[in-house]
Design a protein around this motif. Structure first.
Motif, PDB file in Angstrom:
ATOM      1  N   THR A 155       0.834  -1.191   0.000  1.00 21.67           N
ATOM      2  CA  THR A 155       0.000   0.000   0.000  1.00 21.67           C
ATOM      3  C   THR A 155       0.876   1.250   0.000  1.00 21.67           C
ATOM      4  O   THR A 155       2.024   1.233   0.452  1.00 21.67           O
ATOM      5  CB  THR A 155      -0.913   0.008   1.228  1.00 21.67           C
ATOM      6  OG1 THR A 155      -0.106  -0.111   2.401  1.00 21.67           O
ATOM      7  CG2 THR A 155      -1.904  -1.150   1.172  1.00 21.67           C
ATOM      8  N   VAL A 156       0.325   2.342  -0.497  1.00 23.14           N
ATOM      9  CA  VAL A 156       1.072   3.591  -0.652  1.00 23.14           C
ATOM     10  C   VAL A 156       0.357   4.706   0.089  1.00 23.14           C
ATOM     11  O   VAL A 156      -0.852   4.887  -0.066  1.00 23.14           O
ATOM     12  CB  VAL A 156       1.226   3.971  -2.140  1.00 23.14           C
ATOM     13  CG1 VAL A 156       1.928   5.321  -2.275  1.00 23.14           C
ATOM     14  CG2 VAL A 156       2.008   2.896  -2.878  1.00 23.14           C
ATOM     15  N   SER A 157       1.101   5.436   0.902  1.00 26.96           N
ATOM     16  CA  SER A 157       0.590   6.624   1.581  1.00 26.96           C
ATOM     17  C   SER A 157       1.339   7.843   1.058  1.00 26.96           C
ATOM     18  O   SER A 157       2.575   7.854   1.052  1.00 26.96           O
ATOM     19  CB  SER A 157       0.783   6.520   3.099  1.00 26.96           C
ATOM     20  OG  SER A 157       0.032   5.465   3.641  1.00 26.96           O
ATOM     21  N   VAL A 158       0.605   8.848   0.626  1.00 24.77           N
ATOM     22  CA  VAL A 158       1.196  10.094   0.148  1.00 24.77           C
ATOM     23  C   VAL A 158       1.029  11.145   1.235  1.00 24.77           C
ATOM     24  O   VAL A 158      -0.093  11.484   1.609  1.00 24.77           O
ATOM     25  CB  VAL A 158       0.543  10.570  -1.157  1.00 24.77           C
ATOM     26  CG1 VAL A 158       1.190  11.868  -1.635  1.00 24.77           C
ATOM     27  CG2 VAL A 158       0.664   9.494  -2.233  1.00 24.77           C
ATOM     28  N   VAL A 159       2.139  11.634   1.762  1.00 26.80           N
ATOM     29  CA  VAL A 159       2.132  12.612   2.842  1.00 26.80           C
ATOM     30  C   VAL A 159       2.414  13.991   2.263  1.00 26.80           C
ATOM     31  O   VAL A 159       3.446  14.199   1.607  1.00 26.80           O
ATOM     32  CB  VAL A 159       3.173  12.258   3.922  1.00 26.80           C
ATOM     33  CG1 VAL A 159       3.232  13.339   4.995  1.00 26.80           C
ATOM     34  CG2 VAL A 159       2.856  10.900   4.538  1.00 26.80           C
ATOM     35  N   VAL A 160       1.497  14.939   2.517  1.00 30.71           N
ATOM     36  CA  VAL A 160       1.612  16.276   1.940  1.00 30.71           C
ATOM     37  C   VAL A 160       1.500  17.323   3.056  1.00 30.71           C
ATOM     38  O   VAL A 160       0.410  17.553   3.578  1.00 30.71           O
ATOM     39  CB  VAL A 160       0.515  16.539   0.894  1.00 30.71           C
ATOM     40  CG1 VAL A 160       0.762  17.878   0.193  1.00 30.71           C
ATOM     41  CG2 VAL A 160       0.453  15.407  -0.121  1.00 30.71           C
TER      42      VAL A 160
ATOM     43  N   ARG B 151      -2.197  -0.345  -6.773  1.00 25.81           N
ATOM     44  CA  ARG B 151      -2.137  -0.850  -5.401  1.00 25.81           C
ATOM     45  C   ARG B 151      -2.907   0.124  -4.507  1.00 25.81           C
ATOM     46  O   ARG B 151      -3.099   1.286  -4.865  1.00 25.81           O
ATOM     47  CB  ARG B 151      -0.691  -1.019  -4.939  1.00 25.81           C
ATOM     48  CG  ARG B 151       0.134   0.239  -4.926  1.00 25.81           C
ATOM     49  CD  ARG B 151       1.626  -0.072  -4.812  1.00 25.81           C
ATOM     50  NE  ARG B 151       2.172  -0.548  -6.063  1.00 25.81           N
ATOM     51  CZ  ARG B 151       3.437  -0.955  -6.227  1.00 25.81           C
ATOM     52  NH1 ARG B 151       4.251  -0.978  -5.201  1.00 25.81           N
ATOM     53  NH2 ARG B 151       3.875  -1.368  -7.392  1.00 25.81           N
ATOM     54  N   PRO B 152      -3.393  -0.330  -3.359  1.00 25.58           N
ATOM     55  CA  PRO B 152      -4.169   0.556  -2.485  1.00 25.58           C
ATOM     56  C   PRO B 152      -3.370   1.793  -2.093  1.00 25.58           C
ATOM     57  O   PRO B 152      -2.157   1.721  -1.872  1.00 25.58           O
ATOM     58  CB  PRO B 152      -4.481  -0.320  -1.271  1.00 25.58           C
ATOM     59  CG  PRO B 152      -4.366  -1.722  -1.771  1.00 25.58           C
ATOM     60  CD  PRO B 152      -3.294  -1.703  -2.818  1.00 25.58           C
TER      61      PRO B 152
ATOM     62  N   GLU C 263       2.745   0.813   3.368  1.00 23.56           N
ATOM     63  CA  GLU C 263       4.073   0.208   3.452  1.00 23.56           C
ATOM     64  C   GLU C 263       5.098   1.025   2.684  1.00 23.56           C
ATOM     65  O   GLU C 263       6.294   0.907   2.928  1.00 23.56           O
ATOM     66  CB  GLU C 263       4.021  -1.222   2.919  1.00 23.56           C
ATOM     67  CG  GLU C 263       3.147  -2.147   3.763  1.00 23.56           C
ATOM     68  CD  GLU C 263       2.944  -3.489   3.094  1.00 23.56           C
ATOM     69  OE1 GLU C 263       2.875  -3.527   1.847  1.00 23.56           O
ATOM     70  OE2 GLU C 263       2.858  -4.503   3.801  1.00 23.56           O
ATOM     71  N   THR C 264       4.609   1.823   1.733  1.00 25.86           N
ATOM     72  CA  THR C 264       5.442   2.770   1.013  1.00 25.86           C
ATOM     73  C   THR C 264       4.926   4.169   1.304  1.00 25.86           C
ATOM     74  O   THR C 264       3.722   4.420   1.201  1.00 25.86           O
ATOM     75  CB  THR C 264       5.412   2.520  -0.504  1.00 25.86           C
ATOM     76  OG1 THR C 264       5.960   1.226  -0.780  1.00 25.86           O
ATOM     77  CG2 THR C 264       6.213   3.572  -1.243  1.00 25.86           C
ATOM     78  N   ILE C 265       5.811   5.073   1.669  1.00 28.22           N
ATOM     79  CA  ILE C 265       5.427   6.444   1.996  1.00 28.22           C
ATOM     80  C   ILE C 265       6.056   7.388   0.981  1.00 28.22           C
ATOM     81  O   ILE C 265       7.268   7.356   0.754  1.00 28.22           O
ATOM     82  CB  ILE C 265       5.874   6.816   3.417  1.00 28.22           C
ATOM     83  CG1 ILE C 265       5.186   5.904   4.437  1.00 28.22           C
ATOM     84  CG2 ILE C 265       5.571   8.281   3.716  1.00 28.22           C
ATOM     85  CD1 ILE C 265       5.672   6.091   5.853  1.00 28.22           C
TER      86      ILE C 265
ATOM     87  N   ARG D 151      10.465   3.277   2.116  1.00 31.41           N
ATOM     88  CA  ARG D 151       9.805   2.139   2.759  1.00 31.41           C
ATOM     89  C   ARG D 151       9.468   2.484   4.208  1.00 31.41           C
ATOM     90  O   ARG D 151      10.231   3.162   4.891  1.00 31.41           O
ATOM     91  CB  ARG D 151      10.705   0.906   2.708  1.00 31.41           C
ATOM     92  CG  ARG D 151      10.984   0.412   1.299  1.00 31.41           C
ATOM     93  CD  ARG D 151      11.733  -0.895   1.315  1.00 31.41           C
ATOM     94  NE  ARG D 151      12.129  -1.270  -0.030  1.00 31.41           N
ATOM     95  CZ  ARG D 151      11.333  -1.930  -0.887  1.00 31.41           C
ATOM     96  NH1 ARG D 151      10.123  -2.274  -0.491  1.00 31.41           N
ATOM     97  NH2 ARG D 151      11.761  -2.235  -2.106  1.00 31.41           N
ATOM     98  N   ARG D 152       8.354   1.969   4.665  1.00 30.97           N
ATOM     99  CA  ARG D 152       7.868   2.343   5.985  1.00 30.97           C
ATOM    100  C   ARG D 152       8.832   1.939   7.099  1.00 30.97           C
ATOM    101  O   ARG D 152       9.036   2.682   8.062  1.00 30.97           O
ATOM    102  CB  ARG D 152       6.495   1.715   6.231  1.00 30.97           C
ATOM    103  CG  ARG D 152       5.895   2.131   7.559  1.00 30.97           C
ATOM    104  CD  ARG D 152       4.464   1.684   7.732  1.00 30.97           C
ATOM    105  NE  ARG D 152       3.894   2.386   8.876  1.00 30.97           N
ATOM    106  CZ  ARG D 152       3.380   3.607   8.820  1.00 30.97           C
ATOM    107  NH1 ARG D 152       3.359   4.258   7.663  1.00 30.97           N
ATOM    108  NH2 ARG D 152       2.899   4.198   9.886  1.00 30.97           N
ATOM    109  N   ASP D 153       9.446   0.757   6.978  1.00 27.37           N
ATOM    110  CA  ASP D 153      10.318   0.307   8.054  1.00 27.37           C
ATOM    111  C   ASP D 153      11.514   1.234   8.221  1.00 27.37           C
ATOM    112  O   ASP D 153      12.064   1.352   9.328  1.00 27.37           O
ATOM    113  CB  ASP D 153      10.778  -1.132   7.806  1.00 27.37           C
ATOM    114  CG  ASP D 153      11.486  -1.285   6.483  1.00 27.37           C
ATOM    115  OD1 ASP D 153      11.252  -0.467   5.581  1.00 27.37           O
ATOM    116  OD2 ASP D 153      12.269  -2.237   6.332  1.00 27.37           O
TER     117      ASP D 153
END
Length: 326
Positions: free
Chosen positions: A2-7, A32-33, A86-88, A160-162
């Motif tokens: 999953t991908v989170s876009v931080v703005v 992907r989500p 899981e991906t930022i 990557r989130r980790d």
């Protein structure tokens, strides 16, 4: 993944809706989500209301509102904390970063990298106040840290989130995310990205940030090389001062014995005394730093290393770490 876009957003009212529309059009192509996390960093121009409207119409949009302006680093830290992907991906809210580059960065992670950071090769900013200081700062940072990079100030990154959750961001450390991640063993790569001139609003940066960047560079250099063992830095200064004090003392005594020079009026005597005092202070700072480092790593099971993979370790991953002798 999953991908989170931080703005991070700070007084970008005119840019919010176009940016959301561009992101909503591009993100489905990554197959992907995904989610978007807007962090309102104390906006006063109505950006908060616009973000609320977008979040009400799209459940994939999260909004984190600060009580006041805390800065871009705090906004990124909060966005990472409240994201789930899981991906930022991080990017500016001023429409100068192009969301069309996000799939390229995300797919680059699939090649085995831990962090992909953008390079605004054709940067669309003013020369004297933005581009020239940035070039000088990037060259200096690259030389001091030994980390090859062309554009450390580009907010557009995929990580990557980790790796992201291991970074302790405070002050204005968001500029040094690739270097801090590299210090944790992350595999980093730089890719050329698009850059557009600002159409709406005013820039939040200028020449005044140059001094802050230089001070942050000193902090980062210390954290990378001496954070776990401060005595290696302060001990060297202490030894240098002590050696200078000894040489000055011997020279003062030799001048007294050979020529009868008054030691109380000899500047070398003063150098010997000041050198000894400085050496004691540096050694004391080193010892205090060592104690502080042990307190830091001793709480919350922190370690001064990062593990990429464990093989045949079984339940050992959940066991408390062995205490090392002081």
């Amino acid at each position: 993944m999953t991908v989170s876009v931080v703005v991070p957003i700070c007084n970008e009212l005119e840019n919010i809706s176009p940016l959301y529309q561009q992101l909503a059009a591009v993100l489905p192509s990554i197959e992907r989500p995904w989610e978007i996390v807007f962090v309102d960093d104390g906006s006063t121009d109505g950006s908060s209301d616009r973000l609320k409207q977008i979040a009400a119409s799209d459940e994939r949009v999260k909004v984190v509102r600060f009580r006041r302006n805390y800065g871009q680093t705090a906004a990124m830290q909060a966005g990472i904390h409240h994201s789930t992907g899981e991906t930022i991906v991080t990017l500016d809210g001023d429409l100068q970063n192009d969301p069309l580059d996000i799939p390229t960065l995300v797919h680059k992670l699939d090649e085995g990298y831990d962090l992909v950071h953008g390079w605004r090769k054709l940067r669309q900013d003013t020369l004297l106040t933005r581009k020239l200081p940035s070039k000088i700062a990037n060259w200096l940072i690259s030389r001091v840290t030994g980390f090859p990079i062309h554009d450390l100030g580009c907010t557009l990154k995929a990580i990557r989130r980790d790796i992201a959750v291991e970074l302790e961001l405070y002050g204005e450390m968001h500029r040094f995310i690739p270097i801090l991640a590299h210090g944790r063993g992350a595999r980093c790569v730089e890719v050329v990205t698009r850059h557009h001139p600002r159409r709406f609003g005013q820039t939040k940066y200028g020449l005044s940030r140059t001094v802050r960047v230089l001070l942050d560079l000193i902090t980062v250099k210390y954290m990378l090389d001496y954070f776990a063992s401060p005595m290696k830095l302060f001990g060297r200064f202490g030894l240098a001062c002590f050696a200078a004090a000894i040489l000055a003392g011997f020279a003062s005594v030799a001048m007294k014995l050979a020529g009868g020079t008054d030691m109380t009026g000899n500047p070398l005597t003063l150098v010997a005394v000041l050198g000894t005092i400085a050496a004691i202070q540096f050694f004391s700072l080193g010892l205090l730093g060592e104690v502080a480092a042990r307190i830091y790593y001793g709480q919350e099971r922190r370690q001064n290393y990062a593990i990429r993979e464990l093989i045949n370790c079984g339940e050992e991953i959940n066991r408390p770490p062995l205490r090392r002798a002081a």
